[in-house]
Design an enzyme around this catalytic site. Structure first.
Site, mmCIF file in Angstrom:
data_model
loop_
_atom_site.group_PDB
_atom_site.id
_atom_site.type_symbol
_atom_site.label_atom_id
_atom_site.label_comp_id
_atom_site.label_asym_id
_atom_site.label_seq_id
_atom_site.Cartn_x
_atom_site.Cartn_y
_atom_site.Cartn_z
ATOM 1 N N THR A 193 16.499 2.511 7.684
ATOM 2 C CA THR A 193 15.350 1.759 7.167
ATOM 3 C C THR A 193 15.814 0.347 6.836
ATOM 4 O O THR A 193 17.008 0.116 6.654
ATOM 5 C CB THR A 193 14.802 2.407 5.882
ATOM 6 O OG1 THR A 193 15.880 2.440 4.930
ATOM 7 C CG2 THR A 193 14.322 3.809 6.130
ATOM 8 N N GLU A 343 10.702 6.261 9.430
ATOM 9 C CA GLU A 343 10.728 7.709 9.194
ATOM 10 C C GLU A 343 9.750 8.468 10.087
ATOM 11 O O GLU A 343 9.737 9.694 10.091
ATOM 12 C CB GLU A 343 10.380 7.994 7.717
ATOM 13 C CG GLU A 343 11.432 7.537 6.712
ATOM 14 C CD GLU A 343 11.272 6.081 6.270
ATOM 15 O OE1 GLU A 343 10.623 5.298 6.998
ATOM 16 O OE2 GLU A 343 11.787 5.736 5.192
ATOM 17 N N LYS A 453 -0.877 -4.373 -10.983
ATOM 18 C CA LYS A 453 -1.591 -3.607 -12.005
ATOM 19 C C LYS A 453 -2.098 -4.550 -13.090
ATOM 20 O O LYS A 453 -1.322 -5.067 -13.891
ATOM 21 C CB LYS A 453 -0.685 -2.538 -12.611
ATOM 22 C CG LYS A 453 -1.474 -1.541 -13.420
ATOM 23 C CD LYS A 453 -0.728 -0.230 -13.580
ATOM 24 C CE LYS A 453 -1.706 0.852 -14.005
ATOM 25 N NZ LYS A 453 -1.061 2.103 -14.311
ATOM 26 N N TRP A 458 -5.845 -1.393 -10.419
ATOM 27 C CA TRP A 458 -4.984 -1.823 -9.319
ATOM 28 C C TRP A 458 -5.667 -2.893 -8.470
ATOM 29 O O TRP A 458 -6.839 -2.799 -8.161
ATOM 30 C CB TRP A 458 -4.647 -0.641 -8.413
ATOM 31 C CG TRP A 458 -3.804 0.409 -9.083
ATOM 32 C CD1 TRP A 458 -4.216 1.630 -9.507
ATOM 33 C CD2 TRP A 458 -2.416 0.315 -9.412
ATOM 34 N NE1 TRP A 458 -3.169 2.315 -10.073
ATOM 35 C CE2 TRP A 458 -2.045 1.529 -10.031
ATOM 36 C CE3 TRP A 458 -1.444 -0.682 -9.248
ATOM 37 C CZ2 TRP A 458 -0.767 1.782 -10.482
ATOM 38 C CZ3 TRP A 458 -0.167 -0.428 -9.689
ATOM 39 C CH2 TRP A 458 0.172 0.789 -10.306
#
Ligand code: AMP
Length: 556
Positions: A193, A343, A453, A458
């Site tokens: 990654t 992934e 936040k 959010w």
């Protein structure tokens, strides 16, 4: 259990290779490679290397023999630090065909991180592009398990000590090779990654995963790759199997055009025209550049003639709606967003809106075309809230996106902590926040760690960025959270202007966003104008660097 009468046929990469050479021997693999340097501009000069699936096959066999001769066998890791070209393609096939693992290393990482990855993966042989050959002594010292260095491409100044040239490595080998028995579940490839937090994590792909991923990619519901297409994957081959294109194209005999270092908009446009490219694939930043170039050429009265080009497959980050609309309205090009990860091999979802859909409602069509798309066959998606309760599709609620399927990783290589943190009851937690419509259309709202936040609510940084990037004065926009004494966090917009003399005011930008249905409480509190937004090694906005830069930012 009553056993079936079906053969126990293993799904392996050699079967893709054999099919390509038998069914599509004349189909081309074109590599645009540097052949010198322009003395005036110091820019590399592009030259075209042309081969076919038929002609490349004996070279792959030679490479298999050379690998076997160098002692590479089942399960060994073989690293590549290579540009997109026919040589990297040969490695993509030969390494797994001897039962070994082709580890595609991100060449844009700092050499220290590359050495960490090479050591962690326990690579024992490294195929390294000539432009990086000067790093060999450093790598030899810091990744001592690598015993053999093979240099890809000519080294006019001479090879580094102890290294061997690729053509010499394969040159004297026979052009036939007997594959060892390969179990479809054994590892065939490896990527790490991009490591935006902590050290990069390794993912091992299997022959079975690659074969099924390629097969699914042929579906018109996904990429629709077929033998009439000419694909230019502008995504680097080290980024998640080059999004699977080398394997998918070979399976179906599509022509491939590899751009090595020539990924600027002018060269993309030039070689799309010269090679008859039908599909380009890359991250949004590549296409922001291409759009500018197409617009520039058009307004100069010398538009690029790209009659074959139809589709731009855009993944890796969210595709701004403005990009979808601009390519469609001004250049008759269909944008196809796709979502995936290292992934996930990478294809998870692809936007399935077709060019002819919603012909009577263009605005609705562009809205739909901006979604991340519907899951591939054999891949399942799930949304969960913070307490791990499932969120129903179509509820409108966003949540953590989980995924499972035959090409989704079930663990990280030698990393039990990261595995435990992301695997839950047979599902992989992507770390992305998304919504899923009743019909399975998924939309990424944000990375969990990039959400802002504010007073317990959010705010999606991606939503704000996508709207801002539609503003005519703005080239690029990233939105990050900065600390706020009352609301905890508030959004800060970081903007790159098209023309620094034409800077919109905060009131202009507020007005622009409010007109596009952004709620007043979600508007960025401030904007900072910068020359450039830092990018990851694969061209995504590097928000971590922005957060670091603005960590002490004081909102008025
Ligand atoms: P990587 O493993 O480097 O390919 O990064 C995977 C991450 O890129 C995903 O978890 C998403 O956060 C992001 N990403 C990939 N494709 C998209 C997309 N179409 N829209 C939004 N984010 C995306």
């Amino acid at each position: 259990m009553l056993e079936s009468t079906m053969m126990d046929y293993q799904l392996t990469i050699p079967s893709i290779l054999e099919r390509a050479r038998r069914l599509y021997p004349a189909q081309e693999i074109v590599s645009v490679l540097p052949v010198g340097v322009d003395p005036a501009t110091k820019a590399p000069i592009p030259g075209v290397h042309r081969t076919t699936y038929g002609k490349t096959y004996p070279r792959v066999m030679q490479l298999c023999n050379a690998l076997a001769g160098a002692g590479v066998s089942s399960g060994d890791r073989v690293a590549t630090m290579a540009l997109n070209s026919y040589r990297h393609y040969e490695l993509y096939f030969a390494v797994p065909s001897v039962g070994a693992v082709c580890h595609m290393v991100n060449i844009r990482l700092p050499v220290e991180q590359i050495c960490y990855i090479l050591t962690h993966a326990e690579d024992r042989i490294l195929f390294i592009e000539n432009v990086f050959a000067a790093q060999i002594p450093h790598i030899r010292q810091h990744a001592p398990k690598i015993k053999t260095f093979v240099v890809l491409g000519p080294c006019p100044g001479g090879l580094p000590e102890g290294a061997i040239d690729y053509e010499t490595f394969i040159g004297a080998q026979p052009t036939t090779f007997t594959y060892p028995y390969i179990d479809e579940r054994q590892a065939s490839g490896m990527c790490y990654t991009s490591g935006t937090t902590g050290n990069p994590k390794g993912v091992l792909y299997s022959h079975r995963a690659i074969t099924l991923h390629s097969l699914a990619s042929l579906s018109t519901e996904l990429l629709g790759v077929n033998s009439r297409e000419c694909i230019m994957p502008i995504v680097p081959m080290f980024h998640v199997n080059g999004w699977g294109y080398p394997y998918t194209c070979a399976m179906t005999g599509a022509k491939q055009v590899y751009m090595s270092v020539f990924t600027d908009a002018k060269n993309i446009a030039r070689f799309v025209a010269e090679e008859g490219v039908t599909v380009c694939a890359g991250v949004p930043t590549i296409f922001l550049g291409l759009l500018d170039e197409l617009d520039r050429a058009k307004s100069a009265g010398t538009p690029h003639q790209l009659p074959t080009l139809g589709t731009l497959l855009i993944g890796g980050s969210a595709t701004p709606r403005s990009l979808v609309a601009a390519f469609s309205d001004r250049h008759n090009l269909h944008v196809k967003p796709a979502w995936g990860m290292t992934e996930t091999t990478p294809l998870g979802t692809v936007n399935t809106v077709q060019p002819g859909d919603f012909a009577d409602d263009r605005e609705h069509k562009y809205d739909r075309m901006t979604f991340s798309g519907r899951p591939s066959p054999l891949v399942e998606l799930r949304l969960e809230d913070d307490d791990r309760n499932e969120i129903e599709w179509g509820s409108g609620q966003s949540g953590r996106l989980l995924i499972r399927g035959p090409w989704i990783t079930g663990s990280y290589y030698h990393n039990p902590e990261a595995t435990a943190a992301t695997q839950h009851d047979g599902w992989f937690d992507t770390g992305d926040i998304a919504t899923i419509d009743a019909d399975g259309t998924m939309m990424i709202q944000d990375r969990a760690k990039d959400l802002i936040k504010s007073g317990g609510e959010w705010i999606s940084s991606v939503d704000l960025e996508n709207e801002l990037m539609g503003h005519p004065a703005i080239r690029e926009a990233a939105v990050i959270a900065v600390a706020h004494p009352k609301w905890d966090e508030r959004p800060l917009g970081v903007i790159v202007l098209r023309d620094t003399n034409q800077s919109p005011s905060k009131a202009d930008l507020d007005h622009y966003l409010l007109e596009r249905a952004v709620a007043k409480w979600q508007l960025p509190d401030a904007y900072e104008f910068v020359d450039e937004i830092p990018k990851t090694t694969v061209g995504k906005f590097l928000k971590r660097a922005l957060r670091e830069k603005f960590k002490d930012y004081k909102l008025a």
